[in-house]
Design an enzyme around this catalytic site. Structure first.
Site, PDB file in Angstrom:
ATOM      1  CE1 TYR A 191     -57.503  71.455  41.823  1.00 58.05           C
ATOM      2  CE2 TYR A 191     -55.368  72.477  41.480  1.00 58.05           C
ATOM      3  CZ  TYR A 191     -56.693  72.333  41.131  1.00 58.05           C
ATOM      4  OH  TYR A 191     -57.196  73.073  40.095  1.00 58.05           O
ATOM      5  CE  LYS A 227     -72.876  65.270  41.268  1.00 55.32           C
ATOM      6  NZ  LYS A 227     -73.955  65.847  40.416  1.00 55.32           N
ATOM      7  CG  ASP A 232     -75.009  68.960  39.034  1.00 54.04           C
ATOM      8  OD1 ASP A 232     -75.081  69.382  40.200  1.00 54.04           O
ATOM      9  OD2 ASP A 232     -75.645  67.957  38.643  1.00 54.04           O
ATOM     10  CG  ASP A 269     -59.188  75.345  38.903  1.00 58.77           C
ATOM     11  OD1 ASP A 269     -58.671  76.460  38.739  1.00 58.77           O
ATOM     12  OD2 ASP A 269     -59.067  74.409  38.079  1.00 58.77           O
ATOM     13  CG  ASP A 322     -61.075  79.654  35.080  1.00 56.00           C
ATOM     14  OD1 ASP A 322     -60.427  80.131  36.035  1.00 56.00           O
ATOM     15  OD2 ASP A 322     -60.535  79.245  34.024  1.00 56.00           O
TER      16      ASP A 322
HETATM   17  C1  IPM Z   1     -55.604  78.574  39.176  1.00 54.66           C
HETATM   18  C2  IPM Z   1     -54.917  77.709  38.168  1.00 54.66           C
HETATM   19  C3  IPM Z   1     -54.083  76.669  38.898  1.00 54.66           C
HETATM   20  C4  IPM Z   1     -55.024  75.821  39.731  1.00 54.66           C
HETATM   21  C5  IPM Z   1     -53.214  75.783  37.978  1.00 54.66           C
HETATM   22  C6  IPM Z   1     -52.309  76.617  37.098  1.00 54.66           C
HETATM   23  C7  IPM Z   1     -52.434  74.767  38.749  1.00 54.66           C
HETATM   24  O1  IPM Z   1     -55.845  77.126  37.299  1.00 54.66           O
HETATM   25  O2  IPM Z   1     -54.917  79.213  39.993  1.00 54.66           O
HETATM   26  O3  IPM Z   1     -56.839  78.627  39.156  1.00 54.66           O
HETATM   27  O4  IPM Z   1     -55.626  74.872  39.224  1.00 54.66           O
HETATM   28  O5  IPM Z   1     -55.133  76.095  40.916  1.00 54.66           O
HETATM   29 MG    MG Z   2     -57.834  77.844  37.551  1.00 57.88          MG
END
Ligand code: IPM
Ligand code: MG
Length: 360
Positions: A142, A192, A224, A248, A252
């Protein structure tokens, strides 16, 4: 007690969910004798519209001076296609790094009341699931060197760099090991290391740091495999520590095990008590302004703020148990509702949680 909170309502459903978290905090404050001073600033798309940049210096300065920052969500189609450093997302990255918030804590907890909302079979989620993803937040790909070569020609190339220093890995690893105390005492480090040099260093450093925490069990998984194991048997996980990008993605994934991304809070913390608290979901422009967004992730983020920045553990538990009570009474926002439940809007959900706090 008195706390100064910078509020970044942001874009899309951000303002709607923030309003409910502020209502809950004010209700709690009145009951517990805590004063919360809220100061609104702009960050994200709204700041681009008002100031021409996603993170105005004045916003960052106000955040630095406050005790904690509460954030809704940023971004939307209106601001897509802007140059990389001018996007709402760049504002978010700027604030995380500008405040030195190197660790992002993302708990994925499955509420008994919400088991039916999980897409996983009941046989897979037989017991309670309680996973804490500890995501490195101010390093890695990032923030590494990136760019384009031979712009605009058919030989054009683009690159992003994953880079981690020993110091960056050490501090996030320590935080993860400490977090494992008082939980099940297992840290799974995800990398990884079979391919990436940065992951090889990550693994070496995590192993070295683990010697300082002999009571904690350390496991390693390739990313993975980890993403598969999360679905196959989520119970094996307690604390997951990983890089910015892997964190990240995995957070999710972990959120979906619990049924709705609308339920999950997060805390971004650094060396001191200043932290940034935000739901893990995005700005959901498609449902903005309709009073259907789920405010629970933001309300639970406010609870994390009480715990991590203000050390008000009892107050945090009050908020969390108010959420559980409202769910137990059968109230659901649209994203987690199904037949037999009472579907309520964003504002109503906020009010219900606030009244549970009043009722205690
Ligand atoms: C998160 C989001 C952010 C990230 C984006 C919006 C930049 O996906 O907070 O998980 O990738 O960190
Ligand atoms: Mg995210």
């Amino acid at each position: 007690m008195e706390y100064n909170i910078t509020v970044l309502r942001g874009d899309g459903i951000g303002p709607e969910v923030i309003d409910q978290a502020v209502l809950v905090l004010n209700t709690l404050g009145a009951r517990q004798g805590i004063t919360f001073n809220f100061r609104e600033e702009m960050m994200g798309g709204c700041a681009i519209d008002a100031y021409g940049e996603p993170l105005p210096l004045s916003t960052l300065e106000t955040c630095k001076k406050s005790d904690a920052v509460l954030l809704g969500a940023v971004g939307g189609p209106k601001w897509e296609g802007l140059p990389g450093d001018k996007t709402p997302e760049a504002g978010l990255l700027g604030i995380r790094s500008g405040l030195g918030l190197y660790a992002n804590l993302r708990p994925a907890i499955i509420y008994d009341e919400l088991k039916e909302a999980s897409p996983l079979k009941n046989s897979v989620i037989k017991d309670n699931i309680d996973i804490l993803v500890v995501r490195e937040l101010t390093g890695g790909i990032y923030f590494g060197d990136r760019g384009r070569l031979n712009r605009g020609t058919n030989t054009e190339e683009a690159y992003d760099t994953e880079k981690y220093s020993v110091a960056e890995i050490e501090r996030i690893a320590r935080l993860a090991f400490k977090a494992a105390y008082g939980r099940r005492g297992i840290v799974t480090s995800v990398d990884k290391a079979n391919v990436l040099e940065s992951s090889k260093l990550w693994r070496e450093v995590v192993i070295r740091v683990s010697k300082e925490y002999p009571e904690i069990r350390l496991k390693h998984l390739y990313v993975d495999n980890a993403s598969m194991q999360l679905i196959r048997d989520p119970h094996q996980f307690d604390v997951i520590v990983t890089s910015n990008l892997f964190g990240d993605i995995l957070s999710d994934e972990a959120s979906m095990i619990t049924g709705s991304i609308g339920m999950l809070p997060s805390a971004s913390v650094g060396g001191g008590t200043l932290g940034l608290y935000e739901p893990i979901h995005g700005s959901a422009p498609d449902i903005a302004g309709q009073d259907i967004a789920n405010p629970i992730a933001t309300i639970l983020s406010a609870a994390m703020m009480l715990r991590y920045s203000f050390n008000q553990n009892a107050a945090a538990e009050l908020v969390e148990s108010a959420v559980k009570k409202v769910l137990a009474k059968g109230y659901r926002t649209k994203d987690i509702s199904s037949e037999g439940f009472k579907t309520v809007g964003t504002k109503e959900m906020g009010k219900l949680i606030a009244s549970e706090i009043k009722a205690v």
